[in-house]
Design a protein around this motif. Structure first.
Motif, PDB file in Angstrom:
ATOM      1  N   VAL A 178       2.671 -56.716  -1.064  1.00 23.98           N
ATOM      2  CA  VAL A 178       2.667 -57.920  -1.122  1.00 23.98           C
ATOM      3  C   VAL A 178       1.282 -58.151  -1.879  1.00 23.98           C
ATOM      4  O   VAL A 178       0.206 -58.084  -1.366  1.00 23.98           O
ATOM      5  CB  VAL A 178       2.860 -58.615  -0.061  1.00 23.98           C
ATOM      6  N   GLY A 179       1.142 -59.080  -3.101  1.00 27.22           N
ATOM      7  CA  GLY A 179      -0.078 -59.061  -3.857  1.00 27.22           C
ATOM      8  C   GLY A 179      -1.046 -60.040  -3.058  1.00 27.22           C
ATOM      9  O   GLY A 179      -2.175 -59.960  -3.151  1.00 27.22           O
ATOM     10  N   ASP A 180      -0.823 -60.855  -2.083  1.00 26.67           N
ATOM     11  CA  ASP A 180      -1.536 -61.913  -1.513  1.00 26.67           C
ATOM     12  C   ASP A 180      -2.516 -61.209  -0.718  1.00 26.67           C
ATOM     13  O   ASP A 180      -3.612 -61.899  -0.628  1.00 26.67           O
ATOM     14  CB  ASP A 180      -0.598 -62.729  -0.793  1.00 26.67           C
ATOM     15  N   TYR A 181      -2.455 -60.129  -0.272  1.00 22.03           N
ATOM     16  CA  TYR A 181      -3.229 -59.313   0.612  1.00 22.03           C
ATOM     17  C   TYR A 181      -4.526 -59.190  -0.519  1.00 22.03           C
ATOM     18  O   TYR A 181      -5.635 -59.087   0.290  1.00 22.03           O
ATOM     19  CB  TYR A 181      -2.696 -58.279   1.220  1.00 22.03           C
ATOM     20  N   TYR A 182      -4.217 -58.809  -1.594  1.00 21.14           N
ATOM     21  CA  TYR A 182      -5.528 -58.624  -2.532  1.00 21.14           C
ATOM     22  C   TYR A 182      -6.445 -59.752  -2.801  1.00 21.14           C
ATOM     23  O   TYR A 182      -7.171 -59.610  -3.272  1.00 21.14           O
ATOM     24  CB  TYR A 182      -4.893 -57.900  -3.737  1.00 21.14           C
ATOM     25  N   ARG A 183      -5.946 -60.851  -2.481  1.00 18.18           N
ATOM     26  CA  ARG A 183      -6.826 -62.279  -2.783  1.00 18.18           C
ATOM     27  C   ARG A 183      -7.923 -62.194  -1.519  1.00 18.18           C
ATOM     28  O   ARG A 183      -8.618 -63.272  -1.704  1.00 18.18           O
ATOM     29  CB  ARG A 183      -5.926 -63.458  -2.731  1.00 18.18           C
ATOM     30  N   ALA A 184      -7.517 -61.619  -0.550  1.00 16.68           N
ATOM     31  CA  ALA A 184      -8.366 -61.667   0.683  1.00 16.68           C
ATOM     32  C   ALA A 184      -9.716 -60.977   0.619  1.00 16.68           C
ATOM     33  O   ALA A 184      -9.473 -59.683   0.516  1.00 16.68           O
ATOM     34  CB  ALA A 184      -7.392 -61.430   1.921  1.00 16.68           C
ATOM     35  N   SER A 185     -10.779 -61.376   0.781  1.00 18.96           N
ATOM     36  CA  SER A 185     -12.096 -60.278   0.969  1.00 18.96           C
ATOM     37  C   SER A 185     -11.912 -59.423   2.118  1.00 18.96           C
ATOM     38  O   SER A 185     -12.568 -58.240   1.908  1.00 18.96           O
ATOM     39  CB  SER A 185     -13.225 -61.328   1.231  1.00 18.96           C
ATOM     40  N   ARG A 186     -11.267 -59.745   3.002  1.00 16.55           N
ATOM     41  CA  ARG A 186     -11.156 -58.764   4.301  1.00 16.55           C
ATOM     42  C   ARG A 186     -10.333 -57.490   4.020  1.00 16.55           C
ATOM     43  O   ARG A 186     -10.517 -56.393   4.372  1.00 16.55           O
ATOM     44  CB  ARG A 186     -10.707 -59.353   5.421  1.00 16.55           C
ATOM     45  N   THR A 187      -9.748 -57.425   2.877  1.00 18.58           N
ATOM     46  CA  THR A 187      -8.901 -56.342   2.344  1.00 18.58           C
ATOM     47  C   THR A 187      -9.926 -55.263   1.893  1.00 18.58           C
ATOM     48  O   THR A 187      -9.619 -54.033   1.759  1.00 18.58           O
ATOM     49  CB  THR A 187      -7.912 -56.931   1.363  1.00 18.58           C
ATOM     50  N   TYR A 188     -10.933 -55.777   1.232  1.00 15.01           N
ATOM     51  CA  TYR A 188     -11.992 -54.736   0.672  1.00 15.01           C
ATOM     52  C   TYR A 188     -12.957 -54.381   1.511  1.00 15.01           C
ATOM     53  O   TYR A 188     -13.574 -55.020   2.133  1.00 15.01           O
ATOM     54  CB  TYR A 188     -12.620 -55.343  -0.613  1.00 15.01           C
ATOM     55  N   ALA A 189     -13.132 -52.829   1.581  1.00 11.72           N
ATOM     56  CA  ALA A 189     -14.488 -52.276   2.467  1.00 11.72           C
ATOM     57  C   ALA A 189     -15.617 -51.921   1.581  1.00 11.72           C
ATOM     58  O   ALA A 189     -16.551 -51.882   1.968  1.00 11.72           O
ATOM     59  CB  ALA A 189     -13.620 -51.050   2.858  1.00 11.72           C
ATOM     60  N   THR A 190     -15.253 -51.859   0.088  1.00  9.00           N
ATOM     61  CA  THR A 190     -16.550 -51.508  -0.620  1.00  9.00           C
ATOM     62  C   THR A 190     -16.827 -52.726  -1.566  1.00  9.00           C
ATOM     63  O   THR A 190     -16.123 -53.273  -2.135  1.00  9.00           O
ATOM     64  CB  THR A 190     -16.161 -50.404  -1.612  1.00  9.00           C
ATOM     65  N   TRP A 191     -18.053 -53.173  -1.772  1.00  9.13           N
ATOM     66  CA  TRP A 191     -18.591 -53.986  -2.389  1.00  9.13           C
ATOM     67  C   TRP A 191     -19.891 -53.765  -3.074  1.00  9.13           C
ATOM     68  O   TRP A 191     -20.575 -53.048  -2.575  1.00  9.13           O
ATOM     69  CB  TRP A 191     -18.845 -55.296  -1.506  1.00  9.13           C
ATOM     70  N   GLY A 192     -19.947 -54.293  -4.199  1.00  9.03           N
ATOM     71  CA  GLY A 192     -21.224 -54.121  -4.915  1.00  9.03           C
ATOM     72  C   GLY A 192     -22.257 -55.302  -4.720  1.00  9.03           C
ATOM     73  O   GLY A 192     -21.917 -56.155  -3.883  1.00  9.03           O
ATOM     74  N   GLN A 193     -23.232 -55.209  -5.362  1.00  2.00           N
ATOM     75  CA  GLN A 193     -24.465 -56.121  -5.025  1.00  2.00           C
ATOM     76  C   GLN A 193     -24.258 -57.389  -5.757  1.00  2.00           C
ATOM     77  O   GLN A 193     -25.058 -58.227  -5.394  1.00  2.00           O
ATOM     78  CB  GLN A 193     -25.692 -55.413  -5.126  1.00  2.00           C
ATOM     79  N   GLY A 194     -23.490 -57.467  -6.609  1.00  2.00           N
ATOM     80  CA  GLY A 194     -23.373 -58.861  -7.420  1.00  2.00           C
ATOM     81  C   GLY A 194     -24.073 -58.855  -8.778  1.00  2.00           C
ATOM     82  O   GLY A 194     -24.986 -58.251  -8.781  1.00  2.00           O
ATOM     83  N   THR A 195     -23.243 -59.406  -9.712  1.00  2.00           N
ATOM     84  CA  THR A 195     -24.030 -59.816 -10.851  1.00  2.00           C
ATOM     85  C   THR A 195     -23.848 -61.331 -11.061  1.00  2.00           C
ATOM     86  O   THR A 195     -23.008 -62.032 -10.960  1.00  2.00           O
ATOM     87  CB  THR A 195     -23.678 -59.194 -12.282  1.00  2.00           C
ATOM     88  N   GLN A 196     -25.104 -62.043 -11.644  1.00  2.00           N
ATOM     89  CA  GLN A 196     -25.223 -63.399 -11.842  1.00  2.00           C
ATOM     90  C   GLN A 196     -24.590 -63.904 -13.192  1.00  2.00           C
ATOM     91  O   GLN A 196     -24.986 -63.411 -13.944  1.00  2.00           O
ATOM     92  CB  GLN A 196     -26.628 -63.917 -11.589  1.00  2.00           C
ATOM     93  N   VAL A 197     -23.694 -64.865 -13.027  1.00  2.00           N
ATOM     94  CA  VAL A 197     -23.255 -65.598 -14.238  1.00  2.00           C
ATOM     95  C   VAL A 197     -23.762 -66.903 -14.205  1.00  2.00           C
ATOM     96  O   VAL A 197     -23.557 -67.766 -13.066  1.00  2.00           O
ATOM     97  CB  VAL A 197     -21.640 -65.374 -14.356  1.00  2.00           C
ATOM     98  N   THR A 198     -24.421 -67.307 -15.177  1.00  2.00           N
ATOM     99  CA  THR A 198     -24.899 -68.779 -15.337  1.00  2.00           C
ATOM    100  C   THR A 198     -24.398 -69.305 -16.604  1.00  2.00           C
ATOM    101  O   THR A 198     -24.572 -68.798 -17.743  1.00  2.00           O
ATOM    102  CB  THR A 198     -26.467 -68.779 -15.190  1.00  2.00           C
TER     103      THR A 198
END
Length: 126
Positions: A103-123
């Motif tokens: 079910v695709g809804d699981y991929y909308r939850a942040s807890r599904t993901y174990a690996t994260w990047g540091q982020g990039t700013q968009v302004t």
């Protein structure tokens, strides 16, 4: 393990476009899906888009549907952002998961993901 690094953020005028990239390395053959989340100042992190790497199924938040497009594969994922508005200003994070869900809804939850990047700013400016 998989590592991800985002790039492509920056300053753009309202109505403009920007493309974010997420480069994955490591055991990418284990990746089932990749997603993009964002966090604006003073707000919680929210789901933006996700894609299963084998089936190429895509999922979008209602706020970005028809404006943003996720694409790529298990090595590199892109987020094409068009018609940007002030409300799109945030730090954008790429995430990867090895979990397969029917079910695709699981991929909308942040807890599904174990690996994260540091982020990039968009302004987005007016």
């Amino acid at each position: 393990q998989v590592q991800v690094i985002e790039s492509g953020g920056g300053l753009v005028q309202a109505g403009g476009s920007l493309r974010l990239s997420c480069a994955a390395s490591g055991r990418t053959f284990t990746t089932a899906a990749m997603g993009w989340f964002r966090q604006a100042p003073g707000k919680e992190r929210e789901f933006v888009a996700a894609m299963t790497v084998r089936e190429k199924n895509t999922y979008y938040a209602d706020s970005v549907k028809d404006r943003f497009t996720i694409s790529g594969d298990k090595s590199t994922v892109y987020l094409q952002m068009n018609s940007l508005g002030l409300e799109d200003t945030a730090v954008y994070y790429c995430a990867a998961t090895t979990l397969n869900y029917p079910v695709g809804d699981y991929y909308r939850a942040s807890r599904t993901y174990a690996t994260w990047g540091q982020g990039t700013q968009v302004t987005v400016s007016s």
